[in-house]
Design a protein around this motif. Structure first.
Motif, mmCIF file in Angstrom:
data_model
loop_
_atom_site.group_PDB
_atom_site.id
_atom_site.type_symbol
_atom_site.label_atom_id
_atom_site.label_comp_id
_atom_site.label_asym_id
_atom_site.label_seq_id
_atom_site.Cartn_x
_atom_site.Cartn_y
_atom_site.Cartn_z
ATOM 1 N N SER A 274 0.954 -1.174 0.237
ATOM 2 C CA SER A 274 -0.031 0.113 -0.001
ATOM 3 C C SER A 274 0.925 1.216 0.105
ATOM 4 O O SER A 274 1.749 1.456 0.680
ATOM 5 C CB SER A 274 -0.812 0.055 1.296
ATOM 6 N N ASP A 275 0.519 2.068 -0.779
ATOM 7 C CA ASP A 275 1.420 3.223 -0.866
ATOM 8 C C ASP A 275 0.348 4.491 -0.900
ATOM 9 O O ASP A 275 -0.301 5.074 -1.741
ATOM 10 C CB ASP A 275 1.959 3.521 -2.541
ATOM 11 N N ASP A 276 0.538 5.040 0.599
ATOM 12 C CA ASP A 276 -0.518 5.937 0.716
ATOM 13 C C ASP A 276 -0.170 7.239 0.156
ATOM 14 O O ASP A 276 -0.791 8.205 -0.029
ATOM 15 C CB ASP A 276 -0.414 6.100 2.102
ATOM 16 N N GLU A 277 1.315 7.665 -0.020
ATOM 17 C CA GLU A 277 1.654 8.824 -0.477
ATOM 18 C C GLU A 277 1.750 9.094 -1.935
ATOM 19 O O GLU A 277 0.943 10.019 -2.380
ATOM 20 C CB GLU A 277 3.314 8.911 -0.166
ATOM 21 N N GLY A 278 2.132 8.081 -2.578
ATOM 22 C CA GLY A 278 1.853 8.393 -4.153
ATOM 23 C C GLY A 278 0.621 7.662 -4.791
ATOM 24 O O GLY A 278 0.266 7.729 -5.679
ATOM 25 N N GLU A 279 -0.215 6.680 -3.865
ATOM 26 C CA GLU A 279 -1.297 5.929 -4.357
ATOM 27 C C GLU A 279 -0.877 5.150 -5.758
ATOM 28 O O GLU A 279 -1.788 4.923 -6.516
ATOM 29 C CB GLU A 279 -2.413 6.981 -4.613
ATOM 30 N N VAL A 280 0.202 4.795 -5.691
ATOM 31 C CA VAL A 280 0.765 3.877 -7.036
ATOM 32 C C VAL A 280 0.077 2.649 -6.869
ATOM 33 O O VAL A 280 -0.433 1.875 -7.931
ATOM 34 C CB VAL A 280 1.979 3.530 -6.886
ATOM 35 N N VAL A 281 0.284 1.935 -5.811
ATOM 36 C CA VAL A 281 -0.509 0.487 -5.473
ATOM 37 C C VAL A 281 -1.293 0.371 -4.225
ATOM 38 O O VAL A 281 -0.873 0.947 -3.166
ATOM 39 C CB VAL A 281 0.876 -0.593 -5.622
ATOM 40 N N ASP A 282 -2.140 -0.429 -4.137
ATOM 41 C CA ASP A 282 -2.666 -0.865 -3.083
ATOM 42 C C ASP A 282 -3.315 -2.168 -3.346
ATOM 43 O O ASP A 282 -4.590 -2.421 -3.625
ATOM 44 C CB ASP A 282 -3.849 0.085 -2.604
ATOM 45 N N ALA A 283 -2.505 -3.282 -3.036
ATOM 46 C CA ALA A 283 -3.045 -4.597 -3.249
ATOM 47 C C ALA A 283 -2.219 -5.540 -2.643
ATOM 48 O O ALA A 283 -1.127 -5.252 -2.145
ATOM 49 C CB ALA A 283 -2.835 -4.854 -4.972
ATOM 50 N N TRP A 284 -2.711 -6.903 -2.422
ATOM 51 C CA TRP A 284 -2.104 -8.107 -1.820
ATOM 52 C C TRP A 284 -1.664 -8.601 -2.990
ATOM 53 O O TRP A 284 -2.495 -9.008 -3.845
ATOM 54 C CB TRP A 284 -3.170 -8.687 -1.048
ATOM 55 N N VAL A 285 -0.345 -8.976 -3.068
ATOM 56 C CA VAL A 285 0.388 -9.685 -4.232
ATOM 57 C C VAL A 285 1.139 -10.869 -4.167
ATOM 58 O O VAL A 285 2.314 -10.847 -3.484
ATOM 59 C CB VAL A 285 1.267 -8.453 -4.985
ATOM 60 N N PRO A 286 0.571 -11.871 -3.916
ATOM 61 C CA PRO A 286 1.341 -13.157 -3.792
ATOM 62 C C PRO A 286 1.883 -13.414 -5.082
ATOM 63 O O PRO A 286 1.683 -12.973 -6.216
ATOM 64 C CB PRO A 286 0.148 -14.267 -3.672
ATOM 65 N N THR A 287 3.095 -14.295 -5.128
ATOM 66 C CA THR A 287 3.898 -14.747 -6.248
ATOM 67 C C THR A 287 3.945 -16.174 -6.558
ATOM 68 O O THR A 287 3.795 -16.883 -5.583
ATOM 69 C CB THR A 287 5.164 -13.729 -6.363
ATOM 70 N N LEU A 288 4.333 -16.349 -7.548
ATOM 71 C CA LEU A 288 4.358 -17.838 -7.992
ATOM 72 C C LEU A 288 5.882 -17.788 -8.791
ATOM 73 O O LEU A 288 6.101 -16.926 -9.937
ATOM 74 C CB LEU A 288 3.258 -18.456 -8.876
ATOM 75 N N CYS A 289 6.814 -18.775 -8.721
ATOM 76 C CA CYS A 289 7.963 -18.821 -9.242
ATOM 77 C C CYS A 289 8.264 -20.287 -9.765
ATOM 78 O O CYS A 289 7.828 -21.243 -9.084
ATOM 79 C CB CYS A 289 9.166 -18.147 -8.680
ATOM 80 N N ALA A 290 9.108 -20.432 -10.735
ATOM 81 C CA ALA A 290 9.656 -21.824 -11.145
ATOM 82 C C ALA A 290 11.219 -21.752 -11.835
ATOM 83 O O ALA A 290 11.388 -20.470 -12.208
ATOM 84 C CB ALA A 290 8.788 -22.173 -12.358
ATOM 85 N N GLY A 291 11.760 -22.646 -11.424
ATOM 86 C CA GLY A 291 13.343 -22.678 -11.838
ATOM 87 C C GLY A 291 14.101 -23.700 -11.667
ATOM 88 O O GLY A 291 13.244 -24.994 -11.441
ATOM 89 N N VAL A 292 15.313 -23.690 -11.844
ATOM 90 C CA VAL A 292 16.264 -24.746 -11.964
ATOM 91 C C VAL A 292 17.397 -24.603 -10.845
ATOM 92 O O VAL A 292 17.784 -23.258 -10.829
ATOM 93 C CB VAL A 292 16.661 -25.092 -13.292
ATOM 94 N N GLY A 293 18.009 -25.300 -10.219
ATOM 95 C CA GLY A 293 19.012 -25.150 -9.392
ATOM 96 C C GLY A 293 20.008 -26.016 -9.501
ATOM 97 O O GLY A 293 19.766 -27.647 -9.680
ATOM 98 N N ALA A 294 21.364 -26.095 -8.893
ATOM 99 C CA ALA A 294 22.245 -26.667 -8.855
ATOM 100 C C ALA A 294 22.728 -26.675 -7.217
ATOM 101 O O ALA A 294 23.009 -25.697 -6.846
ATOM 102 C CB ALA A 294 23.581 -26.354 -9.831
ATOM 103 N N ILE A 295 23.203 -27.845 -6.880
ATOM 104 C CA ILE A 295 23.459 -28.078 -5.314
ATOM 105 C C ILE A 295 24.926 -28.680 -5.498
ATOM 106 O O ILE A 295 25.006 -29.847 -6.214
ATOM 107 C CB ILE A 295 22.319 -28.771 -4.686
ATOM 108 N N PHE A 296 25.666 -28.085 -4.604
ATOM 109 C CA PHE A 296 27.198 -28.699 -4.275
ATOM 110 C C PHE A 296 27.361 -29.167 -3.104
ATOM 111 O O PHE A 296 27.068 -28.322 -1.968
ATOM 112 C CB PHE A 296 28.224 -27.856 -4.952
#
Length: 296
Positions: A274-296
């Motif tokens: 929530s951006d009260d000053e500039g009112e740019v955004v006011d939202a609940w934003v969950p995210t989803l990601c997918a990827g690949v990893g290497a472990i050593f």
């Protein structure tokens, strides 16, 4: 009533009431097998410890050595990583062993930490310390978040450190994604997360296995879009707070020094951007990601 006499009695009763600690016995020196039988017999007399049976996971390790120097005999004992104790064999060997174990077992850190603690918890802690493996990883992923009905995908990288034992691990994950993008619409331009991770694998022996994980930590979101209070000029808004992550994937080449994994992860923030000053955004934003990893 003698209070000072009662307190040690209660402490001893609590320790005796706890399940005995399974202990592996290793004996070195002359007549090692006979001395080992004597040590096990004496060990099983103590309410706090018992000799581990074949194939049983040991929570403590007892090492006893019989040595002869200048015609004199000594028994030396050590429990786990504690300082060794030595007893001279003045008469009978069983008396020296009895005195040795009385002193050595009393200093076992597995009992001193908390004798009443649940055995499963003590066992997992011991396994984590002795058999755990520290692994490092790097991930490449895309994270997507939707604002005002529009989804934005950001490329990102993550660094991980984890301590693994058997079918589970605990770790730390630091991830960052950024894409300045262009256009006039509101969009997410950055996503940063610092999370603790607890994961469970379907198998600890298969070279390829699926896993699931729960993550908890801090999440930072950055947005850019038109500001109604600035005549539609583009402004930046940020939001930071706690969040929970759910992760699933498959890990490959687990028998090798270098592994690979494919994963998807959902991040659920416990805050509203929530951006009260500039009112740019006011939202609940969950995210989803997918990827690949290497472990050593």
């Amino acid at each position: 009533m003698n209070v000072r006499a009662l307190v040690p009695a209660l402490l001893f009763a609590g320790a005796a009431g706890a399940a005995p600690t399974a202990t592996c016995v290793d004996v070195q020196g002359p007549e090692a097998e006979a001395v080992r039988r004597l040590v096990i017999s004496e060990l099983d007399r103590h309410p706090t410890h018992r000799a581990a049976t074949n194939g049983e996971e040991c929570l403590s390790h007892l090492r006893v050595e019989l040595i002869e120097v200048g015609g004199e005999r000594y028994v030396t004992g050590r429990i786990n990583t504690q300082v060794p104790h030595r007893e001279a064999v003045t008469e009978d060997l069983d008396d020296a062993v009895s005195q040795l174990l009385r002193i050595v077992l009393h200093s076992d850190p597995m009992r001193l930490e908390d004798p009443a603690r649940d055995d499963w918890l003590r066992r997992q802690k011991a396994l984590f310390r002795r058999r755990g493996v520290t692994l490092y990883g790097v991930e490449a992923f895309e994270v997507a978040g939707g604002v005002d009905g529009r989804f934005t995908a950001l490329p990102g990288v993550a660094l991980t450190v984890r301590r693994e034992v058997d079918q589970w691990h605990v770790g730390v994950r630091l991830a960052g994604a950024y894409d300045p993008g262009d256009g006039d619409d509101l969009r997410m331009t950055a996503h940063v997360a610092a999370q603790l991770e607890l994961a469970v694998f379907a198998s600890d022996v298969a070279p390829t296995t699926v896993y699931g994980a729960v993550l908890l930590g801090l999440e930072h979101q950055r947005f850019q879009g038109p500001s109604p209070v600035a005549d539609g000029a583009r402004r930046v808004a940020t939001a930071t707070g706690f969040g929970v992550g759910l992760r699933g994937g498959v890990e490959l080449f687990r028998a090798n020094e270098a592994r690979m994994q494919l994963f998807v992860q959902a991040n659920v923030p416990a805050f509203t951007a929530s951006d009260d000053e500039g009112e740019v955004v006011d939202a609940w934003v969950p995210t989803l990601c997918a990827g690949v990893g290497a472990i050593f």
